[in-house]
Design an enzyme around this catalytic site. Structure first.
Site, PDB file in Angstrom:
ATOM      1  N   CYS A  57       0.789  -1.549   0.239  1.00 18.36           N
ATOM      2  CA  CYS A  57       0.175   0.030   0.100  1.00 18.36           C
ATOM      3  C   CYS A  57       0.728   1.633  -0.001  1.00 18.36           C
ATOM      4  O   CYS A  57       1.487   1.133   0.841  1.00 18.36           O
ATOM      5  CB  CYS A  57      -0.477   0.451   1.027  1.00 18.36           C
ATOM      6  SG  CYS A  57      -1.635   1.233   1.297  1.00 18.36           S
ATOM      7  N   CYS A  61       0.811   5.583   6.792  1.00 16.67           N
ATOM      8  CA  CYS A  61       0.208   5.336   7.954  1.00 16.67           C
ATOM      9  C   CYS A  61       1.141   4.291   9.267  1.00 16.67           C
ATOM     10  O   CYS A  61       0.761   3.145   9.231  1.00 16.67           O
ATOM     11  CB  CYS A  61      -1.318   4.102   8.011  1.00 16.67           C
ATOM     12  SG  CYS A  61      -2.379   4.727   7.119  1.00 16.67           S
ATOM     13  N   CYS A  64       0.286   0.194  10.514  1.00 18.57           N
ATOM     14  CA  CYS A  64      -0.385  -0.646   9.562  1.00 18.57           C
ATOM     15  C   CYS A  64       1.032  -1.474   8.483  1.00 18.57           C
ATOM     16  O   CYS A  64       1.786  -0.730   8.218  1.00 18.57           O
ATOM     17  CB  CYS A  64      -1.040  -0.177   8.342  1.00 18.57           C
ATOM     18  SG  CYS A  64      -1.821  -1.184   7.698  1.00 18.57           S
ATOM     19  N   CYS A 101     -16.191  -9.231   6.123  1.00 18.35           N
ATOM     20  CA  CYS A 101     -15.413  -7.771   5.391  1.00 18.35           C
ATOM     21  C   CYS A 101     -14.111  -8.179   5.191  1.00 18.35           C
ATOM     22  O   CYS A 101     -13.779  -9.158   5.231  1.00 18.35           O
ATOM     23  CB  CYS A 101     -15.070  -7.587   6.924  1.00 18.35           C
ATOM     24  SG  CYS A 101     -15.305  -5.671   6.841  1.00 18.35           S
ATOM     25  N   CYS A 132     -19.439  -6.062   4.073  1.00 19.93           N
ATOM     26  CA  CYS A 132     -18.868  -5.014   5.195  1.00 19.93           C
ATOM     27  C   CYS A 132     -17.345  -5.176   3.645  1.00 19.93           C
ATOM     28  O   CYS A 132     -17.042  -6.414   3.334  1.00 19.93           O
ATOM     29  CB  CYS A 132     -18.300  -5.229   5.663  1.00 19.93           C
ATOM     30  SG  CYS A 132     -17.728  -4.312   6.312  1.00 19.93           S
ATOM     31  N   CYS A 192     -19.091   1.897   9.467  1.00 21.29           N
ATOM     32  CA  CYS A 192     -18.978   0.604  10.035  1.00 21.29           C
ATOM     33  C   CYS A 192     -17.272   2.190  10.316  1.00 21.29           C
ATOM     34  O   CYS A 192     -16.603   2.209   9.546  1.00 21.29           O
ATOM     35  CB  CYS A 192     -17.791  -0.066   9.622  1.00 21.29           C
ATOM     36  SG  CYS A 192     -16.820  -1.204  10.617  1.00 21.29           S
ATOM     37  N   ARG A 264     -17.262  -2.627  18.504  1.00 23.17           N
ATOM     38  CA  ARG A 264     -16.853  -4.488  18.024  1.00 23.17           C
ATOM     39  C   ARG A 264     -15.344  -3.948  19.263  1.00 23.17           C
ATOM     40  O   ARG A 264     -14.743  -3.157  18.552  1.00 23.17           O
ATOM     41  CB  ARG A 264     -16.656  -3.931  16.904  1.00 23.17           C
ATOM     42  CG  ARG A 264     -16.097  -5.624  16.458  1.00 23.17           C
ATOM     43  CD  ARG A 264     -15.631  -6.346  14.624  1.00 23.17           C
ATOM     44  NE  ARG A 264     -17.470  -5.371  14.780  1.00 23.17           N
ATOM     45  CZ  ARG A 264     -17.377  -4.943  13.032  1.00 23.17           C
ATOM     46  NH1 ARG A 264     -16.670  -3.971  13.013  1.00 23.17           N
ATOM     47  NH2 ARG A 264     -18.793  -4.801  12.659  1.00 23.17           N
TER      48      ARG A 264
END
Ligand code: SAM
Ligand code: DTB
Ligand code: SF4
Length: 330
Positions: A57, A61, A64, A101, A132, A192, A264
């Site tokens: 990616c 972040c 991550c 998801c 999701c 979400c 969650r």
């Protein structure tokens, strides 16, 4: 006992901080009371995750493992063939999940990626699961296409407070994220949206994150609270873990601020004792990621989750419109 404060909107940062600072027993008493008024306290919703496109990616972040900028052991791969996704969804359903998801390590999808993802959505929905997806930033048109394909939920986290955000991500802004969330809403999908604890943020940042979520109109239907999974090679790998009872307090305040949302207990659960998870459920958490992998890191064993549910007398929440939940051995 401390007098019950006014637990209604409108919230302010000061009022949210008062909740964070309340005696723990009072806070739990208030949040559990609200929880019982909105939900069956003995039911938990089960979502299973699958990484449909892993690693490589371009974003930075700091938490991550899938960022191409961090030297982690995650290997980049292509979008999965639809058969692999359907097989994973079938297995998740057989194990008792009601929502599937699909996560992709994108800054945002390209239009041709979306063609594949829409195929996944249609195939997973055809099994009778809720769907999701979490694919990063969306344009208006992309949100529209996902909504029309019948995607039930879109996950896009704010991650932390507006003030702390720039310490964590520099390649897209807090406002970029809010814009995507508005597009998701406009396209008719459920939102979400939550964050990560244990990234070095202060209590004020946790309070500001929850306030930002609660002030969305309407607030998210689903609020994932992740404890940072510290992955070697990521800039946050060495951060101190969030103190367990601070995590519990955050769950309780999320429940009070967003009474109707599913809160969650998300990443980081495998590092939590059964007692801590039980306290989070009492405080108002009523959803988990169920399945032995999150996106790239391990999650709790499903058998251990089923045992914990039996011990606590908790059942899997039924999917809307279904007669029974099908957790094996339930
Ligand atoms: N690339 C898309 C995006 O960032 O919007 C979707 C996938 S991304 C992995 C989804 C979310 O996972 C992030 O927003 C973050 O909240 C969470 N996450 C990622 N790495 C994590 C970690 N190491 N610990 C806890 N949560 C994490
Ligand atoms: C969310 O809030 N947590 C999930 C999901 N949304 C996509 C992701 C957790 C990822 C944990 C690190 C990993 O397994 O790569
Ligand atoms: Fe990319 Fe999402 Fe990871 Fe950020 S959180 S690096 S956008 S996969």
């Amino acid at each position: 006992m401390t007098d019950a404060p006014d637990l209604d909107r409108p919230w302010s940062l000061e009022r949210v901080l008062e909740l964070f600072r309340a005696p723990l027993n009072d806070l739990l008493f208030w949040s559990h009371g609200i929880h019982r008024r909105h939900f069956n306290p003995n039911e938990i919703q089960l979502s299973t995750l699958l990484s449909v496109k892993t690693g490589g990616c371009p974003e930075d972040c700091h938490y991550c493992p899938q960022s191409a900028r961090h030297a982690t052991s995650v290997e980049a791969g292509p979008l999965l063939p639809v058969e692999r996704v359907v097989e994973a969804a079938r297995q998740a359903q057989a194990a008792g999940a009601t929502r599937f998801c699909m996560g992709a390590a994108f800054r945002g999808p390209k239009d041709r990626d979306l063609d594949h993802i829409i195929e996944y959505i249609r195939a997973v929905k055809a099994l009778g699961l809720e769907t999701c997806a979490t694919l990063g930033l969306l344009t208006d048109e992309q949100a529209e296409r996902l909504g029309q394909a019948g995607l039930d939920f879109y996950n896009h986290n704010l991650d932390t407070s507006r003030d702390y955000y720039a310490e964590i991500v520099t390649t897209r802004s807090f406002d970029d994220r809010l814009e995507t969330l508005r597009r998701v809403r406009k396209a008719g999908m459920h939102v979400c949206c939550g964050g990560i604890l244990g990234m070095g943020e202060r209590m004020e940042d946790r309070a500001a994150l929850l306030l930002e979520l609660a002030e969305m109109d309407p607030p998210p239907e689903s609020v994932p609270l992740n404890a940072l999974v510290p992955v070697p090679g990521t800039p946050l790998a060495g951060r101190d873990p969030v103190p367990p009872l601070e995590f519990v307090r955050t769950v309780a305040v999320a429940r009070i601020l967003m009474p109707a949302a599913h809160v969650r207990l998300s990443a980081g659960r495998s590092g939590m004792s059964e007692e801590l998870q039980a306290l989070c459920f009492f405080a108002g958490a009523n959803s988990i990621f169920y399945g032995e992998e999150l996106l790239t890191t391990p999650n709790n064993e499903m058998e251990a989750d089923r045992d914990l549910f039996r011990t606590l007398g908790i059942r899997a929440e039924m999917q809307p419109g279904r007669q029974e939940a099908h957790v094996p051995g339930d």
